[in-house]
Design an enzyme around this catalytic site. Structure first.
Site, PDB file in Angstrom:
ATOM      1  N   HIS A 135       0.822  -1.221   0.000  1.00 35.30           N
ATOM      2  CA  HIS A 135       0.000   0.000   0.000  1.00 35.30           C
ATOM      3  C   HIS A 135       0.853   1.268   0.000  1.00 35.30           C
ATOM      4  CE1 HIS A 135      -3.664  -2.221   0.491  1.00 35.30           C
ATOM      5  NE2 HIS A 135      -3.310  -2.725   1.658  1.00 35.30           N
ATOM      6  N   HIS A 174      -7.298  -6.582  -0.047  1.00 38.21           N
ATOM      7  CA  HIS A 174      -7.260  -5.176  -0.420  1.00 38.21           C
ATOM      8  C   HIS A 174      -6.315  -4.983  -1.605  1.00 38.21           C
ATOM      9  CE1 HIS A 174      -8.234  -5.063   3.983  1.00 38.21           C
ATOM     10  NE2 HIS A 174      -9.222  -4.362   3.483  1.00 38.21           N
TER      11      HIS A 174
END
Length: 593
Positions: A135, A174
């Site tokens: 991320h 995710h």
């Protein structure tokens, strides 16, 4: 070459110092639990252990701005209140005085592993790292991630080792948007990286799409100019799966993917289709809201003989209980053995592949050969004795995989004996992939213990759910579609204890194609794969298969080609016939067209 394991205990030092429900799941136990399980299963001892090093300032700068690296460095001297205030400037992140050191180790572990693999020190490896990285963006921490470990490793592989095409498979619930943004905005020409996002609830249904794209990526099978990868699929930033039922598929036979996962995959295929030849001309219509149990004509499809249909998956157990169900055998003393009646001086084998000299007892061999007229000749009897000796070593756990040779005239009888021997000496479920002119043994019981797949039959036929035949695809695209769309779904749904791959008379496979099939099947039965060849096969074929069975990558298939209309028709017919019995087929096919 073996497998590397990269780790450093200092990566457990960083931890949350204040109350934050969003961040409390990122804790040292995430790392120690994984390492403990590797040790419990005896896997750590099989690996080459490497201690992680810190990534340098220059290496971090491959993807991160100098200002951001400097900001993270300053966290080493901040107090708790200052750390909490700085953490609040980012989304789902916390800093600790040890964060900079741990994050440099996490990035350095990936770099160390890339160097070990690309210099040939190891074949592959695993880096256990913390904090995570996918991320993290150029100038921002995000989602527990400080430095983007995978992006740094990919940039390092390109810069230091001259790689041009890098595949990143990102497995998480995710989307790893940090990797996407870093590569998407890179101004350098020739940077080609494919990121495949795999939500954790699609483990059994997403891999055909991933393998198809991966193969075509390696073949530069893009409709866009080389140097720019378009058509990135951007899932929602937060992907909360509605069901984790298909996470059961890897230890359990007959499990079905959850329908929300299939819908997600179909959406990804539709988004990617304009950019990938492999996905064009396919049905990319939305998946229905619930599985259909009826044929297009509105009639229920007929059930095939040979056994009951696969039952629907029960509610998924906890991940810990899934791991407890796995049975990992101790590492065999010999990874791969080649059993030839007359060793060929032109056969080149890796140093750790053994040429077998032993043979089963003469009386035992003759007893197994007696029902078969083609096995009475001395050369066939000798080959059978060597095969029985090799098969016993595999069933006893002394040998992991092997290659045996037999005279062409005795190929069918030898395969019959191998199946009967395997079933009577410990194998509960046996997968036989027979290529060429090899018919299913007539006396083989229809008890669901054997899955017979014949590639090379005269016509596509599903005589039962455990007896399937298909013509050999004439094009590489058709062969890949057959493996991805039929062989692997059936094989993983069946979950065999032993895999036999027989290249019989007229099999028609080239070495790279046979190697790819063997490599794909290594993921089954703990790698217990026995390849049966004709004695007049080329030494090069035996050498290629030996290298693949010991873990090396198969050679290139050459230029990509389309699946012929006949290949597509045969595959679609068989899937339609088998779908009611095999839940792994109850999703859209992936054709290389």
């Amino acid at each position: 070459m073996g497998t590397a394991l990269v780790y450093h205990e200092d990566m457990t030092a960083t931890r949350l110092l204040w109350d934050d429900p969003e961040c409390e799941i990122e804790r040292p136990e995430r790392l120690t639990a994984a390492l403990d399980r590797l040790r419990q299963r005896g896997l750590e001892q099989r690996c080459l252990r490497l201690s992680a090093r810190e990534a340098s300032k220059e290496e971090l700068g491959l993807v991160h701005s100098p200002e951001y690296v400097s900001l993270v460095r300053k966290t080493q001297v901040l107090g708790e209140e200052e750390l909490q205030a700085l953490s609040g400037q980012f989304d789902a992140i916390y800093f600790h005085p040890s964060t900079f050191h741990c994050a440099r180790l996490a990035a350095g572990a990936g770099l160390q592993l890339v160097d070990a693999v690309l210099t040939g020190a190891v074949q592959n490896g695993l880096a256990l790292v913390r904090p995570p990285g996918h991320h993290s963006q150029r100038a921002a921490a995000n989602g527990f991630c400080v430095f983007n470990n995978v992006a740094i490793a990919a940039a390092h592989a390109k810069q230091k080792h001259g790689l041009h095409r890098i595949l990143i498979v990102d497995w998480d619930v995710h989307h790893g948007q940090g990797i996407q943004y870093l590569f998407e905005d890179d101004p350098r020409s020739g940077w080609e990286t494919l990121t495949t996002w795999l939500p954790s609830c699609t483990c059994c249904s997403h891999w055909p799409l991933s393998l198809t794209l991966s193969w075509c990526w390696s073949q530069q099978d893009l409709t866009q100019p080389s140097g720019t990868l378009r058509g990135k699929c951007r899932p929602r930033q937060s992907a909360s799966p509605t069901s984790h039922i298909c996470c059961r598929c890897w230890p359990a036979a007959g499990s079905a993917p959850c329908w929300s996962a299939l819908e997600s995959i179909q959406s990804a295929r539709a988004a990617q289709a304009p950019y990938w030849k492999s996905l064009q001309l396919q049905d990319v219509t939305p998946v229905p809201t619930s599985p259909s149990t009826h044929s297009p004509e509105g009639r229920p499809p007929p059930l095939l003989p040979g056994g009951p249909t696969c039952k629907a998956a029960a509610p998924a157990p906890a991940p810990s209980s899934l791991l407890d169900q796995l049975c990992l055998c101790p590492a065999p003393s010999v990874r791969t053995t080649v059993a030839l009646t007359a060793p060929d001086i032109t056969l080149v084998l890796p140093p750790d592949v053994i040429q077998q000299e032993g043979s089963a007892l003469r009386e035992e061999t003759e007893a197994w050969a007696r029902p078969h007229e083609s096995l009475v000749r001395e050369e066939a009897l000798t080959a059978l004795g060597k095969l029985l000796y090799l098969l016993d070593g595999m069933l006893d756990g002394q040998v992991n995989s092997g290659i045996a040779a037999t005279p062409a005239s005795a190929a069918a009888a030898t395969l019959d004996v191998a199946i009967q021997r395997g079933l009577s000496h410990g194998a509960q479920r046996l997968l036989c992939v027979a290529l060429g002119q090899l018919d299913r043994p007539p006396d083989l019981a229809h008890d669901g213990r054997t899955l017979w797949l014949n590639i090379g039959g005269k016509e596509a036929a599903a005589l039962s759910m455990f007896h399937v035949a298909t013509p050999l695809p004439v094009m590489t695209g058709g062969f890949l579609s057959c493996i991805l769309g039929l062989v692997l779904p059936l094989a993983y749904g069946f979950q065999p204890d032993l895999v036999l791959v027989a290249l019989g008379p007229g099999h028609g496979l080239q070495g790279p194609h046979a190697a790819l099939l063997a490599a794909m099947l290594r993921g089954l039965a703990g790698g217990r794969v026995l390849a049966l060849l004709e004695e007049d096969s080329t030494p090069q074929l035996a050498g290629i298969l030996a290298r693949v069975l010991r873990g090396e990558a198969p050679p290139s298939l050459g230029p990509s080609s389309v699946a012929s209309p006949e290949d597509v028709q045969a595959l679609m017919y068989l899937r339609g016939q088998l779908e009611p019995q095999w839940k792994m087929l109850q999703c859209r096919p992936h054709l290389v067209v």
